[in-house]
Write a protein that holds these residues in place. Structure first.
Motif, PDB file in Angstrom:
ATOM      1  N   ARG A   1       2.187-105.471 -36.537  1.00 30.53           N
ATOM      2  CA  ARG A   1       2.855-106.341 -35.569  1.00 30.53           C
ATOM      3  C   ARG A   1       3.592-105.517 -34.530  1.00 30.53           C
ATOM      4  O   ARG A   1       4.197-104.494 -34.856  1.00 30.53           O
TER       5      ARG A   1
ATOM      6  N   LEU B   1      11.599-108.108 -48.261  1.00 36.52           N
ATOM      7  CA  LEU B   1      11.932-108.691 -46.964  1.00 36.52           C
ATOM      8  C   LEU B   1      11.511-110.162 -46.931  1.00 36.52           C
ATOM      9  O   LEU B   1      12.261-111.031 -46.482  1.00 36.52           O
TER      10      LEU B   1
ATOM     11  N   THR C   1      11.110-101.017 -42.706  1.00 36.19           N
ATOM     12  CA  THR C   1      10.237-102.070 -43.259  1.00 36.19           C
ATOM     13  C   THR C   1       9.635-102.972 -42.180  1.00 36.19           C
ATOM     14  O   THR C   1       9.618-104.188 -42.313  1.00 36.19           O
ATOM     15  N   LEU C   2       9.124-102.352 -41.122  1.00 39.19           N
ATOM     16  CA  LEU C   2       8.422-103.132 -40.092  1.00 39.19           C
ATOM     17  C   LEU C   2       6.974-103.312 -40.529  1.00 39.19           C
ATOM     18  O   LEU C   2       6.419-102.450 -41.208  1.00 39.19           O
ATOM     19  N   LEU C   3       6.373-104.431 -40.165  1.00 44.38           N
ATOM     20  CA  LEU C   3       4.965-104.633 -40.458  1.00 44.38           C
ATOM     21  C   LEU C   3       4.156-103.842 -39.424  1.00 44.38           C
ATOM     22  O   LEU C   3       4.272-104.103 -38.226  1.00 44.38           O
TER      23      LEU C   3
ATOM     24  N   LEU D   1       9.663-112.206 -36.877  1.00 49.63           N
ATOM     25  CA  LEU D   1       9.174-112.550 -38.217  1.00 49.63           C
ATOM     26  C   LEU D   1      10.092-113.478 -39.015  1.00 49.63           C
ATOM     27  O   LEU D   1       9.645-114.491 -39.564  1.00 49.63           O
ATOM     28  N   LEU D   2      11.381-113.131 -39.095  1.00 49.56           N
ATOM     29  CA  LEU D   2      12.261-113.905 -39.978  1.00 49.56           C
ATOM     30  C   LEU D   2      12.394-115.347 -39.499  1.00 49.56           C
ATOM     31  O   LEU D   2      12.348-116.285 -40.303  1.00 49.56           O
TER      32      LEU D   2
ATOM     33  N   ASP E   1       3.880-102.659 -49.789  1.00 49.62           N
ATOM     34  CA  ASP E   1       5.145-101.958 -49.929  1.00 49.62           C
ATOM     35  C   ASP E   1       6.222-102.868 -50.532  1.00 49.62           C
ATOM     36  O   ASP E   1       6.338-104.033 -50.156  1.00 49.62           O
TER      37      ASP E   1
ATOM     38  N   GLU F   1      10.190-116.886 -37.846  1.00 51.34           N
ATOM     39  CA  GLU F   1       8.878-117.469 -38.133  1.00 51.34           C
ATOM     40  C   GLU F   1       8.828-117.945 -39.592  1.00 51.34           C
ATOM     41  O   GLU F   1       8.324-119.032 -39.888  1.00 51.34           O
ATOM     42  N   LEU F   2       9.373-117.135 -40.498  1.00 45.61           N
ATOM     43  CA  LEU F   2       9.368-117.504 -41.915  1.00 45.61           C
ATOM     44  C   LEU F   2      10.250-118.736 -42.171  1.00 45.61           C
ATOM     45  O   LEU F   2      10.042-119.467 -43.133  1.00 45.61           O
ATOM     46  N   HIS F   3      11.231-118.950 -41.304  1.00 46.07           N
ATOM     47  CA  HIS F   3      12.093-120.116 -41.469  1.00 46.07           C
ATOM     48  C   HIS F   3      11.566-121.325 -40.698  1.00 46.07           C
ATOM     49  O   HIS F   3      12.230-122.356 -40.623  1.00 46.07           O
TER      50      HIS F   3
ATOM     51  N   THR G   1       2.712-118.047 -47.892  1.00 47.65           N
ATOM     52  CA  THR G   1       3.182-117.307 -46.721  1.00 47.65           C
ATOM     53  C   THR G   1       3.066-115.808 -46.968  1.00 47.65           C
ATOM     54  O   THR G   1       2.612-115.065 -46.095  1.00 47.65           O
TER      55      THR G   1
ATOM     56  N   GLN H   1      13.888-114.161 -47.583  1.00 43.07           N
ATOM     57  CA  GLN H   1      13.836-115.359 -46.746  1.00 43.07           C
ATOM     58  C   GLN H   1      13.267-116.547 -47.513  1.00 43.07           C
ATOM     59  O   GLN H   1      12.979-117.585 -46.930  1.00 43.07           O
TER      60      GLN H   1
ATOM     61  N   ALA I   1      10.322-116.874 -48.818  1.00 43.55           N
ATOM     62  CA  ALA I   1       8.945-117.185 -48.400  1.00 43.55           C
ATOM     63  C   ALA I   1       8.101-117.634 -49.594  1.00 43.55           C
ATOM     64  O   ALA I   1       8.259-117.132 -50.708  1.00 43.55           O
TER      65      ALA I   1
ATOM     66  N   LEU J   1      18.803-113.837 -37.183  1.00 44.16           N
ATOM     67  CA  LEU J   1      19.292-114.834 -38.139  1.00 44.16           C
ATOM     68  C   LEU J   1      20.747-115.223 -37.864  1.00 44.16           C
ATOM     69  O   LEU J   1      21.314-116.032 -38.596  1.00 44.16           O
TER      70      LEU J   1
ATOM     71  N   GLY K   1       9.442-102.815 -50.238  1.00 48.19           N
ATOM     72  CA  GLY K   1      10.425-103.241 -49.235  1.00 48.19           C
ATOM     73  C   GLY K   1       9.936-104.438 -48.439  1.00 48.19           C
ATOM     74  O   GLY K   1      10.693-105.377 -48.180  1.00 48.19           O
ATOM     75  N   HIS K   2       8.648-104.425 -48.064  1.00 50.29           N
ATOM     76  CA  HIS K   2       8.079-105.547 -47.322  1.00 50.29           C
ATOM     77  C   HIS K   2       8.116-106.822 -48.157  1.00 50.29           C
ATOM     78  O   HIS K   2       8.430-107.898 -47.668  1.00 50.29           O
TER      79      HIS K   2
ATOM     80  N   LYS L   1       0.720-113.872 -44.486  1.00 47.79           N
ATOM     81  CA  LYS L   1       1.427-113.108 -43.455  1.00 47.79           C
ATOM     82  C   LYS L   1       1.699-111.665 -43.871  1.00 47.79           C
ATOM     83  O   LYS L   1       2.044-110.839 -43.032  1.00 47.79           O
ATOM     84  N   LEU L   2       1.591-111.376 -45.170  1.00 50.01           N
ATOM     85  CA  LEU L   2       1.889-110.018 -45.608  1.00 50.01           C
ATOM     86  C   LEU L   2       0.710-109.362 -46.338  1.00 50.01           C
ATOM     87  O   LEU L   2       0.183-108.351 -45.897  1.00 50.01           O
TER      88      LEU L   2
ATOM     89  N   ARG M   1      15.653-107.509 -35.835  1.00 46.43           N
ATOM     90  CA  ARG M   1      15.017-108.525 -36.675  1.00 46.43           C
ATOM     91  C   ARG M   1      16.075-109.302 -37.462  1.00 46.43           C
ATOM     92  O   ARG M   1      16.027-110.530 -37.536  1.00 46.43           O
TER      93      ARG M   1
END
Lengths: 285, 256
Positions: B93, A183, B88-90, B101-102, A177, B104-106, A193, A187, A189, B153, A179-180, A197-198, B149
């Motif tokens: 998860r 997202l 936009t949720l995974l 998540l965010l 997606d 985690e990405l940082h 990653t 950040q 990424a 931040l 949007g994903h 992760k996606l 989410r």
């Protein structure tokens, strides 16, 4: 799968329960299960009855259609059973080794294509060609190169099972997606990653769907290989060829049924694995 | 776009500054034209306009997802939250893992991000649903998860791209109130895109009206009602009057 759901007693159990109920309905438990399995079983009974009837009608040529109980007897008959079961084991081994290699190559190839457009542009046409090549036509060539034993049988399986893995995985990785993706982009990424992760988690349902198709094809490949490669332990295909040449119709039917069941069982196992892996968040057929 | 360190002492510091921003897409579509816009600390700015007027593009430029083809868009903080139109949720998860998540990405250490996630989950009222998967939640709960989410931040500037557009009116009003509460408690500035005039007026300290083709600003309104905002303000004559003025500006802009 239900383990994690049952743990969730702290939350709003109404939500969880309703999901569980709808899932039970889809799987077919209780009366639903009868509705699901009843009709095909009834059809099977009808077919078996029809076979007995035809057998009786064929008279002198009844050997063309042996009676089902005679066919199934061959699977326990000490004269034939060891041959059939050993051949089945061998075919299963070849098919599974070929499948594992096809899965590994297929997933890695698809990842490479998803990471670099030029890899996709350069190599995907050949993946499609692989699909279009008549496997029977190049099987003799494979024997010519790799010998007439186990490795060649595996190569046939890999060739026939590779394409669904490649195309399904690639489709899965690319259908993430937008949007994903954004997202993760927001950040900052890294590609790695995003992949781990996606893209890969998102592609898991497609990968398992590919595995299920490839598993069936791999069984076909193992049996095709048997017809051409006579060295080493004979698989179920070699046995089919032998019984067919000798007009041992009951044995022939027994080995054909066993080979078919192998395909069905492998299909079911991979369906089950797929549901175990992603069934909680994806309606895996 | 330039990124500079936030100046914590200046109370009215500008967090986002658009100067004469224009956006022309490669296919020739002019999405934005001559946009000047600032968002300061303590402000909640809403942009209202018809669909396709380029208001989402505005947000995408602010966040850095797109780059303006003309003008400057300056962002004075790196702590921005972005809430998309969809949650936009995974889907694989759980709520907790999505909220984590965010961080985690940082590369935030596990214990710290778990604590942050739990705090954010409690803040949006999703306590008890940590282990639920997105498909088990209602649309409103998914949007709350998405909000949580971004909250992990600690954003100084929150960007919202029509986040409640797909929800029913009752859920939308409830989430509007939640958002106002979070705005008062968490001290972030907001830039909120919507096509609902009443949502725009109710939520914000300032309403910006946009018209389409090319997207440009046709009106600005200060909203005089106090924060934290009383939900009943929506039924006052002053509110209705402001609603009328904004709607009028929208219609004028559309006709131009």
């Amino acid at each position: 799968m239900s383990a994690e759901l049952t743990e969730d007693t702290t939350g709003d159990t109404r939500v969880v329960k309703s999901v569980r109920r709808s899932r039970a309905g889809r799987r077919g438990q209780g009366p639903a299960r009868i509705g699901l399995w009843g009709p095909p079983i009834a059809l099977l009974a009808l077919l078996v009855g029809g076979v007995y009837l035809l057998h009786a009608l064929l008279g002198e040529r009844a050997f063309l259609l042996p009676e089902p109980h005679v066919v199934f007897g061959k699977l326990w008959d000490p004269k034939t059973a060891p041959d059939i079961w050993e051949a089945l084991l061998h075919t299963t081994t070849v098919a599974l080794v070929g499948l594992v290699i096809a899965i590994a190559i297929g997933v890695l190839w698809a990842i490479a294509m998803s990471q670099a457009k030029w890899v996709e542009r350069t190599t995907f046409p050949y993946a499609v060609m692989l699909q279009a090549i008549p496997i029977l036509a190049i099987t003799p060539l494979i024997g010519f190169w790799f010998g007439y034993d186990f490795p060649s049988r595996v190569v046939v399986c890999v060739m026939i099972a590779l394409f669904p893995m490649v195309s399904n995985t690639l489709f899965g990785l690319q259908s993430v997606d937008r949007g994903h993706r954004e997202l993760f982009q927001l950040q900052g990424a890294s590609r790695w990653t995003i992949l781990t992760k996606l893209e890969l988690p998102a592609a898991t349902p497609a990968i398992f769907a590919g595995m299920r198709i490839s598993a069936g094809l791999s069984v076909v490949g193992a049996i095709v290989g048997d017809f051409f490669f006579q060295r080493g332990t004979p698989g179920i295909g070699a046995l089919i060829a032998k019984y067919s040449a000798r007009l041992n119709s009951a044995e022939l039917f027994a080995s054909v049924i066993v080979a078919s069941l192998l395909g069905v069982v492998i299909f079911l196992i991979f369906g089950w694995l797929g549901r175990r892996a992603v069934g909680q968040w994806y309606d895996f057929g | 776009m330039t990124l500079t360190a936030p100046a914590p002492t200046a109370v009215d510091a500008t967090l986002l500054d658009f100067h004469d921003v224009a956006m022309t897409f490669p296919n020739g579509t002019v999405a934005l034209h001559g946009v000047d816009l600032t968002v300061k600390r303590g402000e909640f700015v809403t942009v209202v306009g018809p669909s396709g007027c380029g208001k989402s593009t505005l947000l995408r430029i602010a966040s850095g997802l797109e780059h303006a083809s003309h003008g400057t868009a300056e962002l004075s903080t790196s702590r921005i939250g972005y809430v998309f139109q969809d949650a936009t949720l995974l889907p694989w998860r759980s709520v907790r893992r999505n909220v984590e998540l965010l961080a985690e990405l940082h590369g935030t250490p596990r214990a710290e991000r778990e604590a942050k996630a739990q705090a954010a989950i409690d803040l949006v009222g999703l306590g008890g649903f940590e282990k639920s998967l997105p498909r088990q939640l209602s649309g409103g709960m998914r949007m709350r998860t998405s909000l949580a989410r971004s909250l992990t931040l600690d954003p100084e500037l929150f960007l919202f791209d029509e986040p409640f557009g797909a929800l029913d009116e009752i859920t939308r009003e409830r989430l509007n109130d939640e958002l106002l509460r979070l705005f008062s408690e968490q001290q972030f500035a907001g830039l909120f895109i919507t096509h609902s005039v009443s949502e725009a007026v109710y939520l914000s300290t300032r309403v910006i009206v946009m018209s389409g083709r090319p997207g440009s600003i046709v009106g600005q309104f200060e909203v005089p009602f106090d924060m934290p905002r009383d939900p009943d303000v929506r039924y006052t004559a002053e509110f209705a009057e402001l609603l009328g003025e904004v709607s009028h500006a929208l219609r004028e802009g559309h006709g131009a």
